[in-house]
Design a protein around this motif. Structure first.
Motif, mmCIF file in Angstrom:
data_model
loop_
_atom_site.group_PDB
_atom_site.id
_atom_site.type_symbol
_atom_site.label_atom_id
_atom_site.label_comp_id
_atom_site.label_asym_id
_atom_site.label_seq_id
_atom_site.Cartn_x
_atom_site.Cartn_y
_atom_site.Cartn_z
ATOM 1 N N ASN A 1 0.818 -1.216 0.000
ATOM 2 C CA ASN A 1 0.000 0.000 0.000
ATOM 3 C C ASN A 1 0.849 1.262 0.000
ATOM 4 O OD1 ASN A 1 -2.506 -1.227 -0.068
ATOM 5 N ND2 ASN A 1 -2.719 -1.326 2.145
ATOM 6 N N SER B 1 0.793 3.631 -3.269
ATOM 7 C CA SER B 1 0.208 4.960 -3.041
ATOM 8 C C SER B 1 1.231 6.056 -3.315
ATOM 9 C CB SER B 1 -0.292 5.079 -1.596
ATOM 10 O OG SER B 1 -1.328 4.160 -1.346
ATOM 11 N N ALA C 1 -3.489 1.076 -4.438
ATOM 12 C CA ALA C 1 -3.309 0.410 -3.154
ATOM 13 C C ALA C 1 -4.575 -0.315 -2.753
ATOM 14 C CB ALA C 1 -2.930 1.430 -2.085
ATOM 15 N N THR D 1 -6.519 -2.868 0.456
ATOM 16 C CA THR D 1 -6.475 -3.351 1.819
ATOM 17 C C THR D 1 -6.073 -4.814 1.799
ATOM 18 O OG1 THR D 1 -8.826 -3.874 1.676
ATOM 19 C CG2 THR D 1 -8.234 -1.746 2.616
#
Length: 215
Positions: free
Chosen positions: A188, A192, A200, A202
């Motif tokens: 992530n 990002s 990105a 989760t």
């Protein structure tokens, strides 16, 4: 009387390196002596000096071996064509290495703080990753995949040193963090920073637990 068979030099070197890694998992570098290493092998002390000048040289070889393995994982991203998929595979590989060798890598990082020779070798290893990341970012910018950054070299430096510290803290001691969470966190941050927040994601488990749209 039959002569004792000679050791294969490569096997002897590997045995000594393995012994050093075992000790680095248990104690700081400053407490490791040549005698301590050789006591973990079936070899005599003179065999050590056939392959290594001193314990510092031994530590440098451990650093080199670790760096070679880590760079093989990073190369998946550096030479890939799918930024998101290749980056995730690379981070999965890095995390696997740290799960297996994290305590040793942490011990070497700690040694670098107080031993000039180890520090030079360790910093050279980290710089190799920074240089490769700089080249890759610029290649991706030329392809139009990464936009303008405040400073390419400093961005690469920040990301690599962040990786080094985070992986050492998360996986260099027991109990260590969940490896999958570590992969997701690094993925992530890099995606990002270099691409966009949309890239990105989760963690797989968190995403799977979210209700589908409209529910």
């Amino acid at each position: 009387m039959a002569r004792r068979p000679k050791h294969d030099p490569r096997e002897t070197e590997r045995e000594i390196l393995d012994a050093a890694e075992r000790l680095l998992r248990e104690r700081p570098f400053r407490e490791i002596s040549v005698d301590a290493v050789m006591s973990q092998t079936g070899l005599k002390r003179p065999a050590f000096y056939v392959h290594f000048r001193d314990r510092h040289d031994l530590a440098l070889r451990v650093v080199e071996n670790a760096g070679r393995t880590l760079f093989e994982m990073t190369d998946l991203w550096l030479r890939g064509e799918d930024p998101a998929a290749d980056a995730r595979r690379a981070f999965e590989g890095l995390v696997e290495v740290y799960v297996e060798h994290g305590t040793v890598l942490r011990a070497l990082a700690d040694a670098a703080a107080s031993d000039e020779k180890v520090e030079r070798a360790y910093n050279a290893l980290v710089q190799r990753f920074i240089d490769a990341t700089v080249r890759h970012i610029r290649d991706e910018q030329a392809r139009g995949r990464i936009g303008e950054l405040a400073d390419v070299e400093q961005t690469a430096r920040a990301l690599i040193w962040m990786d080094e510290r985070y992986l050492s803290e998360a996986l260099g001691r027991e109990p260590h963090a969940d490896p999958q969470v570590v992969v997701d966190v690094l993925y992530n941050i890099w995606m990002s920073t270099l691409y966009s927040a949309d890239t990105a994601v989760t963690s797989h488990r968190s995403a799977a637990s979210q209700p589908a749209a409209g529910q």
